[in-house]
Design an enzyme around this catalytic site. Structure first.
Site: not given
Length: 290
Positions: A147, A196
């Protein structure tokens, strides 16, 4: 304080990879688990969806038109309608166990796509780069869930995150954009959220969507938290900059793995939010084929 708003009346399953098209003045994003690419044009309110036969982990807009799309089994070039035109490469992970996840482009128009290791028994995911001649190259391994891909304005650093392991890395780049040895940029502890998807602004600061953390945070190039922006949902998935001046932050969120009670309590889970910010973000390059 800038006001957080929803982009429009929409909630998805796992919206990810928001990408601003400067040419269209429109936002594109993927809903990974639905196998879809979505487009919304804020000025007109026009909304459309392209459907695919597999999960769409990440994508980029192509200089020649259409997309480069990382699906579960392979990376493909598509036309503007989302029709598959040319397979670039197979998924270098085991596609039964690892689907594509986060990705994007660097300043040279090369495409990066990371995978997410589903079993979670070890760090079996990786990051692959598709060069301008369509050659694939695995550039990093030892990842659980890839990510947070972003690049510094001076082109000296590549940022990535490993969400399940709660860490953001930075990797030095040479003049050709080739990576050196990655290093820990910031490690997250219990209650902080998990890093993320991300984006970088013109001042070189890194904006991270903190999954399970109810917030977006901005970090200095040294890794210090400079600001945070609270959200009415638990799990943001990624951010990108867009708008006429690149001063609108678009925030995707998810309702994946949430039970009916949580969705009822937090019905905006899966929505896309907008946040006006004071500093402009870096523009995403188109994928360039030579």
């Amino acid at each position: 304080m800038a006001e957080l708003q929803t982009l429009f009346d929409y909630t998805g399953h796992l919206p990810e990879c928001p990408t601003w098209s400067e040419e269209e003045q429109a936002l594109w994003w993927a809903d990974i688990l639905q196998g879809e690419l979505h487009r919304y044009h804020p000025a007109s309110g026009e909304y459309s969806v392209l459907c695919f036969s597999e999960e769409v982990g990440c994508f980029a807009l192509r200089e020649k038109g259409g997309f480069i799309v990382a699906m579960r089994n392979a990376i493909w070039l598509t036309d503007r309608r989302g029709l598959l035109v040319q397979k670039v490469c197979d998924n270098p992970s085991n596609p039964q166990l690892a689907r594509f996840n986060d990705g994007g482009t660097d300043s040279q128009g090369r495409f990066y796509a990371g995978t997410f290791w589903g079993p979670g028994d070890y760090n079996g995911a990786l990051l692959v780069r598709i060069d301008n001649d369509l050659t694939p190259k695995v550039i990093q391994c030892d990842i659980h869930g890839a990510n947070g891909l972003a690049f510094s304005p001076d082109k000296r650093w590549m940022y990535t995150s490993d969400t399940p392991n709660g860490v953001i890395y930075r990797t030095p780049l040479n003049e050709q954009g080739e990576p050196g040895k990655r290093e820990v940029f910031r490690q997250f502890g219990p209650g902080e959220g998990l890093p993320d998807g991300a984006a970088v602004d013109e001042e070189g600061c890194y904006w991270s969507a903190l999954f399970d953390g109810w917030r977006i945070a901005r970090f200095s190039p040294q890794g210090d938290q400079l600001a945070e922006y609270r959200l009415p949902v638990r799990c943001p998935t990624m951010v990108c900059f867009g708008g006429h001046e690149m001063k609108t932050l678009f925030i995707t969120t998810t309702r994946e793995n949430m039970d009916a009670a949580e969705v009822a309590e937090y019905p905006l889970s899966g929505a896309i939010f907008t946040l006006p910010v004071a500093v402009a973000g870096m523009k995403k390059s188109l994928f360039i084929e030579r």
